[in-house]
Design an enzyme around this catalytic site. Structure first.
Site, mmCIF file in Angstrom:
data_model
loop_
_atom_site.group_PDB
_atom_site.id
_atom_site.type_symbol
_atom_site.label_atom_id
_atom_site.label_comp_id
_atom_site.label_asym_id
_atom_site.label_seq_id
_atom_site.Cartn_x
_atom_site.Cartn_y
_atom_site.Cartn_z
ATOM 1 N N GLY A 14 -6.050 -10.747 4.064
ATOM 2 C CA GLY A 14 -5.500 -9.731 3.175
ATOM 3 C C GLY A 14 -5.100 -10.295 1.835
ATOM 4 O O GLY A 14 -4.077 -9.919 1.258
ATOM 5 N N ALA A 15 -5.940 -11.188 1.311
ATOM 6 C CA ALA A 15 -5.548 -11.980 0.136
ATOM 7 C C ALA A 15 -6.057 -11.412 -1.179
ATOM 8 O O ALA A 15 -5.933 -12.055 -2.212
ATOM 9 C CB ALA A 15 -6.057 -13.416 0.301
ATOM 10 N N ASP A 64 -13.065 -7.512 8.112
ATOM 11 C CA ASP A 64 -12.031 -6.640 8.656
ATOM 12 C C ASP A 64 -11.435 -7.354 9.860
ATOM 13 O O ASP A 64 -12.087 -7.485 10.898
ATOM 14 C CB ASP A 64 -12.651 -5.303 9.064
ATOM 15 C CG ASP A 64 -11.655 -4.346 9.693
ATOM 16 O OD1 ASP A 64 -10.512 -4.756 9.967
ATOM 17 O OD2 ASP A 64 -12.034 -3.185 9.932
ATOM 18 N N ASN A 91 -1.602 -12.431 6.813
ATOM 19 C CA ASN A 91 -0.931 -11.572 5.841
ATOM 20 C C ASN A 91 -1.463 -10.142 5.830
ATOM 21 O O ASN A 91 -0.743 -9.222 5.456
ATOM 22 C CB ASN A 91 -1.072 -12.182 4.440
ATOM 23 C CG ASN A 91 -0.657 -11.216 3.348
ATOM 24 O OD1 ASN A 91 0.530 -10.997 3.111
ATOM 25 N ND2 ASN A 91 -1.642 -10.603 2.675
ATOM 26 N N SER A 146 7.874 -8.102 8.199
ATOM 27 C CA SER A 146 8.584 -7.240 7.254
ATOM 28 C C SER A 146 9.973 -6.965 7.801
ATOM 29 O O SER A 146 10.182 -6.970 9.022
ATOM 30 C CB SER A 146 7.843 -5.919 7.061
ATOM 31 O OG SER A 146 8.618 -4.988 6.321
ATOM 32 N N TYR A 160 3.813 1.111 11.348
ATOM 33 C CA TYR A 160 4.032 -0.113 10.574
ATOM 34 C C TYR A 160 5.217 -0.893 11.130
ATOM 35 O O TYR A 160 5.133 -2.109 11.340
ATOM 36 C CB TYR A 160 4.274 0.265 9.111
ATOM 37 C CG TYR A 160 4.478 -0.904 8.180
ATOM 38 C CD1 TYR A 160 3.407 -1.676 7.745
ATOM 39 C CD2 TYR A 160 5.754 -1.220 7.709
ATOM 40 C CE1 TYR A 160 3.593 -2.734 6.873
ATOM 41 C CE2 TYR A 160 5.951 -2.275 6.834
ATOM 42 C CZ TYR A 160 4.863 -3.028 6.422
ATOM 43 O OH TYR A 160 5.055 -4.083 5.560
ATOM 44 N N ALA A 162 6.459 -0.777 14.165
ATOM 45 C CA ALA A 162 6.109 -1.312 15.481
ATOM 46 C C ALA A 162 5.240 -2.556 15.360
ATOM 47 O O ALA A 162 5.435 -3.547 16.065
ATOM 48 C CB ALA A 162 5.396 -0.243 16.311
ATOM 49 N N LYS A 164 4.979 -4.666 12.818
ATOM 50 C CA LYS A 164 5.672 -5.806 12.209
ATOM 51 C C LYS A 164 6.695 -6.413 13.161
ATOM 52 O O LYS A 164 6.893 -7.637 13.177
ATOM 53 C CB LYS A 164 6.330 -5.379 10.894
ATOM 54 C CG LYS A 164 5.340 -5.049 9.787
ATOM 55 C CD LYS A 164 4.461 -6.251 9.443
ATOM 56 C CE LYS A 164 3.563 -5.996 8.254
ATOM 57 N NZ LYS A 164 2.759 -7.186 7.873
#
Length: 255
Positions: A14-15, A64, A91, A146, A160, A162, A164
């Protein structure tokens, strides 16, 4: 203290933007060779180009990470290019917005698949390579979680939260199992940062005022402030750290 990653090979998922972009650029500036992964090939190429223009070494790898076969492609492309793998930064993440009562199952599944299952796939595949090939050199895995779900809830983002929270629990067990191979696993828990993920909310003056009031340091974070923590975790300066979570949020959540 100057932190160096000279001679190390890293994958950052995810860079193509946001935190991942800052992490990739920071690791490369410290001497690492970086495989810049993103689902969007144009973003991956752009960040790789920025690194090369600054004198670093990087390759773009579109994949992906919710798909195990594409994860294999990412890992093998990196090894084929540089013949080694020392660092993984998990990430990549998405953040669907929906109340629980209205949430579509596809949105839930997609979020868990990218954020949590993708972290599992990449940790498993890279962990195998590091365990089999790195001998005394070991390796490093850094996960980006997060404060949402781990420390506080986040409205209309149950999937999201759940995912993280799951990353933190998964990372701790990775740390326990991987320790015998000299592989360290730690997690960064960011707060609110200036990234594309917060673009829309940052256009709302009321939301910005709320954030600035809630954050003791009085501002949103710069992605480089996460990247520098990741660099520390990837370097020998953190050689006795594993199974640890580090919160980087300007004091928004204190415990």
């Amino acid at each position: 203290m100057k932190l160096t990653l000279a001679g190390k090979v890293a994958i950052v998922t995810g860079a193509g933007q946001g935190l991942g972009r800052a992490i990739s650029r920071t690791l490369a500036a410290a001497g690492a060779k970086v495989a810049v992964n993103d689902i969007n090939p144009d973003r991956a190429e752009r960040v790789s180009g920025e690194i090369r223009q600054a004198g670093g070494q990087a390759i773009p790898v579109a994949a992906d990470i919710s798909n195990k076969f594409q994860c294999v492609h990412l890992v093998e492309t990196t090894r084929s290019q540089w013949g080694a793998l020392d660092i993984l930064v998990n990430n990549a993440g998405i953040e669907p917005v929906s109340p629980i009562l209205d949430m579509d199952e596809w949105d839930w599944d997609r979020c868990i698949d990218v954020n949590l299952k993708g972290t599992f796939f990449m940790s498993q595949l890279c962990g195998r390579v590091m365990a089999d090939e790195n001998e005394d050199r070991g390796g490093v895995v850094v996960n980006i979680s997060s404060i949402a779900g781990v420390e506080i809830p986040l409205m209309n983002r149950a999937a999201y939260c759940a995912s993280k929270a799951g990353i933190v629990g998964f990372a701790r067990e990775c740390a326990r199992e991987f320790a015998q191979y000299g592989i360290r696993v730690n997690t960064v828990i960011p707060g609110v940062f200036v990234t594309p993920m917060t673009d829309q909310a940052r256009r709302d003056p009321d939301m910005m005022a709320k954030w600035e009031k809630e954050i003791p340091l009085g501002r949103l974070g710069d992605p480089r402030e996460v990247a520098e923590v990741v660099l520390f975790m990837c370097s020998n300066a953190s050689s006795y750290m594993t199974g640890t979570t580090v919160t980087v949020d300007g004091g928004k959540v204190m415990r």
